[in-house]
Scaffold this motif. Sequence first.
Motif, PDB file in Angstrom:
ATOM      1  N   SER A  80      -8.412   6.609   5.124  1.00  0.00           N
ATOM      2  CA  SER A  80      -6.841   6.637   4.698  1.00  0.00           C
ATOM      3  C   SER A  80      -7.641   6.629   3.153  1.00  0.00           C
ATOM      4  O   SER A  80      -6.910   6.556   1.730  1.00  0.00           O
ATOM      5  N   CYS A  81      -8.270   4.842   2.368  1.00  0.00           N
ATOM      6  CA  CYS A  81      -7.677   4.895   1.738  1.00  0.00           C
ATOM      7  C   CYS A  81      -8.579   4.939  -0.073  1.00  0.00           C
ATOM      8  O   CYS A  81      -9.347   5.412   0.520  1.00  0.00           O
ATOM      9  N   TYR A  82      -7.881   4.829  -1.115  1.00  0.00           N
ATOM     10  CA  TYR A  82      -8.315   5.591  -2.315  1.00  0.00           C
ATOM     11  C   TYR A  82      -8.710   4.812  -3.273  1.00  0.00           C
ATOM     12  O   TYR A  82      -8.962   4.797  -4.628  1.00  0.00           O
ATOM     13  N   ARG A 121      -1.876  13.270  -2.150  1.00  0.00           N
ATOM     14  CA  ARG A 121      -1.136  12.100  -2.059  1.00  0.00           C
ATOM     15  C   ARG A 121      -2.198  11.114  -3.425  1.00  0.00           C
ATOM     16  O   ARG A 121      -1.580  10.034  -3.479  1.00  0.00           O
ATOM     17  N   LEU A 143      -8.610  12.541   8.342  1.00  0.00           N
ATOM     18  CA  LEU A 143      -6.684  12.656   8.377  1.00  0.00           C
ATOM     19  C   LEU A 143      -7.005  13.531   9.456  1.00  0.00           C
ATOM     20  O   LEU A 143      -5.417  13.840   9.768  1.00  0.00           O
ATOM     21  N   CYS A 166       1.143  -0.959  -0.498  1.00  0.00           N
ATOM     22  CA  CYS A 166      -0.013   0.087   0.455  1.00  0.00           C
ATOM     23  C   CYS A 166       0.785   1.881  -0.359  1.00  0.00           C
ATOM     24  O   CYS A 166       1.965   1.027   0.861  1.00  0.00           O
ATOM     25  N   LEU A 208      -0.011   4.153   0.465  1.00  0.00           N
ATOM     26  CA  LEU A 208      -0.176   5.185   1.596  1.00  0.00           C
ATOM     27  C   LEU A 208      -0.287   4.884   3.838  1.00  0.00           C
ATOM     28  O   LEU A 208       0.075   4.903   4.376  1.00  0.00           O
ATOM     29  N   SER A 209       1.003   3.868   3.645  1.00  0.00           N
ATOM     30  CA  SER A 209       0.564   2.665   4.700  1.00  0.00           C
ATOM     31  C   SER A 209       2.509   3.188   4.833  1.00  0.00           C
ATOM     32  O   SER A 209       2.677   3.098   4.190  1.00  0.00           O
ATOM     33  N   GLU A 262      -7.900   5.132   9.799  1.00  0.00           N
ATOM     34  CA  GLU A 262      -7.632   4.733   8.888  1.00  0.00           C
ATOM     35  C   GLU A 262      -8.527   4.396   7.728  1.00  0.00           C
ATOM     36  O   GLU A 262      -7.991   4.169   6.724  1.00  0.00           O
ATOM     37  N   GLU A 293      -5.039  17.121   1.061  1.00  0.00           N
ATOM     38  CA  GLU A 293      -5.691  16.225   0.882  1.00  0.00           C
ATOM     39  C   GLU A 293      -6.735  15.709   0.296  1.00  0.00           C
ATOM     40  O   GLU A 293      -7.054  15.524  -0.641  1.00  0.00           O
ATOM     41  N   ASP A 350       0.891   8.575  -4.700  1.00  0.00           N
ATOM     42  CA  ASP A 350       1.319   7.678  -4.513  1.00  0.00           C
ATOM     43  C   ASP A 350       0.231   7.503  -4.405  1.00  0.00           C
ATOM     44  O   ASP A 350       0.725   5.311  -4.678  1.00  0.00           O
ATOM     45  N   CYS A 351      -0.755   6.811  -5.699  1.00  0.00           N
ATOM     46  CA  CYS A 351      -2.452   6.427  -5.962  1.00  0.00           C
ATOM     47  C   CYS A 351      -2.200   6.559  -7.385  1.00  0.00           C
ATOM     48  O   CYS A 351      -3.668   6.044  -7.465  1.00  0.00           O
TER      49      CYS A 351
END
Length: 385
Positions: free
Chosen positions: A67-69, A212, A378, A34, A36-37, A64, A206, A216-217
């Motif tokens: 947090s997932c996209y 992110r 967040l 992940c 984001l981890s 958390e 965010e 990141d994703c």
Amino acid sequence: MTARVDHNLYPELQRFGATDISACYNCGVCSAICPLSVDGASFPRKMSRYAQLGLREKLLASPELWSCYGCSECTDSCPTKADPASFMAAARRYAVASYDRTHLAYMLATSRVFAGVFVIALVGLLAAFMYSVHKPVDGSTLAFFDFVPSDVVHNMGIVAMAVMGVAALVGVIEMVRRVLRGPKAVVAKTTLGKVAGAAVYAVGTESLAQTRFRKDCADAAESGDAAPTRPWYSQRWFIHFATMWGFLGLLGATMADYGLELLGIKAVGAAVPIWYPVRLLGTLAGALLIYGTTILIVRRLRKSDRTSRHSTTSDWTFLSMLWVAGVTGFVLELGLYLPSAPSWGYPMFLVHVGVAMALVLLVPFGKFAHVLYRPVALFAIRLRG
């Protein structure tokens, strides 16, 4: 926080669309892959573990979760095909229902029949109320606020915003209460600067800028290549960005137009040129909303990528309403420039306003509820480090 085991937790999560994660043996591949981890964090593995062990309160107290996209890299990398990405989405729907005291979010997420009937009935009721107070028009050009008095529409909007605001506040308070009781809830030596920084990160960096999400994703090929394979305008972050800002832009343009009318700067319902700032904002926002929702609907119909393979009732309900609101609003705007009033103009106006009002009312109860809970989550994550 006292941990209470609830054997009914996982069956309940399955009603919200959770796949069978009994195959998960807590190997940690999802957390390792992940983007984001961070630094040894057990996200998203910890969420699955809570569900397996029946730790309801710990699951609902974990910021958390938001947090997932939904990039699905964890699902593609899972050696046992436990599909943690779908589980995370289902767990968020479950959290929305758990924060809601009316039980409406639960019914909308778990019953396709109820969701369809309720939404159609709500839009129909709102449209019928407006029609009941409508006035005759001459028919030469479209004059929406002659057809339905502007005060009626504006007051409906105020009531819808008030109801939504109360429901949203109750839900956020319930979420905060659970998070404060959760693990790592106490933050030592919290300063005003740290609080301000966490707020800027949660809301600006965010939630609004989606930093992110973009970095990141980024979209990757189905084979797992790290490099993005789509141009920026068709990547997931931009589609989400267009949909979100399209809706917020239309809401902002509507409120700004109402404000100008209250100040006497603009006559109620007066036609203005396309380059008029408020109209230009509404036009651009509408185009973004239509573009974003159309791409999302097409991808879900085709199941063309890993993030659109599993669609739930809440996904389709939310996307359909957004698309209808955007398209009807855009068509109505074009109708204003026609030499004579089209026969479909006023019925479409009733549908458009009814859907828009229903969208506002349902914000705390459906998929759009993440705009309420995600910034709070967040903020909590950033604040505790």
